[in-house]
Design an enzyme around this catalytic site. Structure first.
Site, PDB file in Angstrom:
ATOM      1  N   HIS A   1       1.287  -3.806   8.961  1.00 19.13           N
ATOM      2  CA  HIS A   1       2.712  -3.630   8.700  1.00 19.13           C
ATOM      3  C   HIS A   1       3.388  -2.976   9.893  1.00 19.13           C
ATOM      4  O   HIS A   1       2.749  -2.276  10.689  1.00 19.13           O
ATOM      5  CB  HIS A   1       2.938  -2.769   7.452  1.00 19.13           C
ATOM      6  CG  HIS A   1       2.525  -3.427   6.182  1.00 19.13           C
ATOM      7  ND1 HIS A   1       3.271  -4.410   5.564  1.00 19.13           N
ATOM      8  CD2 HIS A   1       1.428  -3.240   5.399  1.00 19.13           C
ATOM      9  CE1 HIS A   1       2.657  -4.802   4.464  1.00 19.13           C
ATOM     10  NE2 HIS A   1       1.537  -4.111   4.343  1.00 19.13           N
TER      11      HIS A   1
ATOM     12  N   HIS B   1       0.831  -1.204   0.000  1.00 21.99           N
ATOM     13  CA  HIS B   1       0.000   0.000   0.000  1.00 21.99           C
ATOM     14  C   HIS B   1       0.866   1.255   0.000  1.00 21.99           C
ATOM     15  O   HIS B   1       0.583   2.222  -0.723  1.00 21.99           O
ATOM     16  CB  HIS B   1      -0.919   0.010   1.225  1.00 21.99           C
ATOM     17  CG  HIS B   1      -2.154  -0.801   1.069  1.00 21.99           C
ATOM     18  ND1 HIS B   1      -2.128  -2.164   0.824  1.00 21.99           N
ATOM     19  CD2 HIS B   1      -3.481  -0.454   1.133  1.00 21.99           C
ATOM     20  CE1 HIS B   1      -3.365  -2.616   0.740  1.00 21.99           C
ATOM     21  NE2 HIS B   1      -4.206  -1.602   0.915  1.00 21.99           N
TER      22      HIS B   1
END
EC number: 3.1.3.-
Length: 312
Positions: A252, A200
């Site tokens: 993440h 992303h």
């Protein structure tokens, strides 16, 4: 007697001895154009090939162990995402392509800029080059991302929640645990091994930074001095928020997001400055020099003119 000599501009000849204008073969030009387009499409496919193979095959990421006391992988699994994959792709690609289409149409229709492309329609030629470079960069960025994910296999912050290992069969006193079995769903476990680096973050940074640089090159209106910087910083803040949301969603680690930002920015700069022609200086074609008449005098004419000047 006076004679005159004309120096004419030399026109480059083609292979069969004539000028290019007289030797322009439409059939040959059309086949060359098709060949170049096919070559570009092949390069685009090869750039996206690692991404396509990894996403559509059963290639598993590197199987990494863990420490029982590692707090960074003990976060809960959040079912909903702040920005899911569909929204990321739709916003990143649609906004960029629509802005490129608008910019290229304005540049050609209002600014009357020309193109040297082999494609005769200037609108199609401009969109082919700019959108093609953008999609090529997207393919390169995503291929880099997926190669890193499966090669490193870093565990996501919610790995233990997804893996659900049987700690009764694990001796945590050994330190680094490599022999363990996950009781969770296998597809989710494999996805939980793809933390580094953030896709992303890399994709959002590439698309938004590419658009920022595109605006820098194409948005030349000086009416509002702060309008272009406002648009550019808004795009960068969108990319920044996208990356930070991955940390708050426990998808993440912060270092994954920073690495994704760096990779996306690097690919965007390479595509803009080395592949596209956004910041390349435009050279103008010079017209052939006009014929110059030079007077050639015979020895008798030279003596007559000399005597005339002496008499004067």
């Amino acid at each position: 007697m006076q004679s005159y000599k004309y120096d004419k501009a030399i026109v480059p000849e083609s292979k069969n001895g004539g000028s290019p204008a007289l030797n322009n073969n439409p059939r040959k030009g059309g086949s060359k154009r098709v060949l170049l387009i096919c070559l570009d499409l092949f390069c685009l496919f090869m750039a996206a090939l690692p991404f396509l193979i990894i996403e559509t095959s059963t290639i598993k990421p590197y199987r990494r162990g863990f420490y029982c006391n590692d707090e960074s992988i003990k976060y809960p699994l959040k079912v909903s995402e702040t920005i899911n994959d569909a929204v990321l792709c739709a916003v990143g690609i649609v906004i960029a392509i629509l802005r490129i289409i608008t910019g290229e149409f304005y540049r050609i229709y209002y600014l009357k800029e020309k193109s040297r492309s082999t494609i005769q329609n200037p609108y199609v030629a401009a969109l082919y080059k700019q959108v093609g470079c953008f999609l090529f960069g997207c393919a390169i960025s995503q291929s880099f991302t997926d190669i890193a994910k499966v090669s490193i296999g870093r565990l996501r912050p919610h790995f233990l929640s997804v893996c659900d290992p049987d700690f009764s069969q694990i001796n945590c006193s050994e330190g680094y645990i490599q022999n363990y079995r996950c009781r969770g769903e296998d597809s989710k476990v494999q996805e939980a091994r793809k933390s580094f680096f953030s896709g992303h973050a890399s994709f959002s940074m590439f698309t938004m930074l590419y658009l920022v640089l595109y605006l820098q090159a194409r948005f030349t209106w000086r009416g509002a001095r702060l309008l272009r910087p406002l648009l550019q910083f808004t795009l960068l803040m969108m990319a920044f928020y996208t990356g930070l949301s991955r940390v708050s969603d426990y998808k993440h680690h912060p270092s994954d997001v920073l690495a994704g930002f760096a990779q996306g920015a690097l690919v965007a700069c390479c595509i803009v400055f080395f592949v596209s022609d956004l910041f390349k200086t435009k050279t103008t074609l010079s017209l052939p020099a006009p014929a110059i008449r030079r007077e050639i005098l015979s020895p008798v004419d030279i003596m007559d003119r000399s005597n005339h000047h002496n008499m004067v």
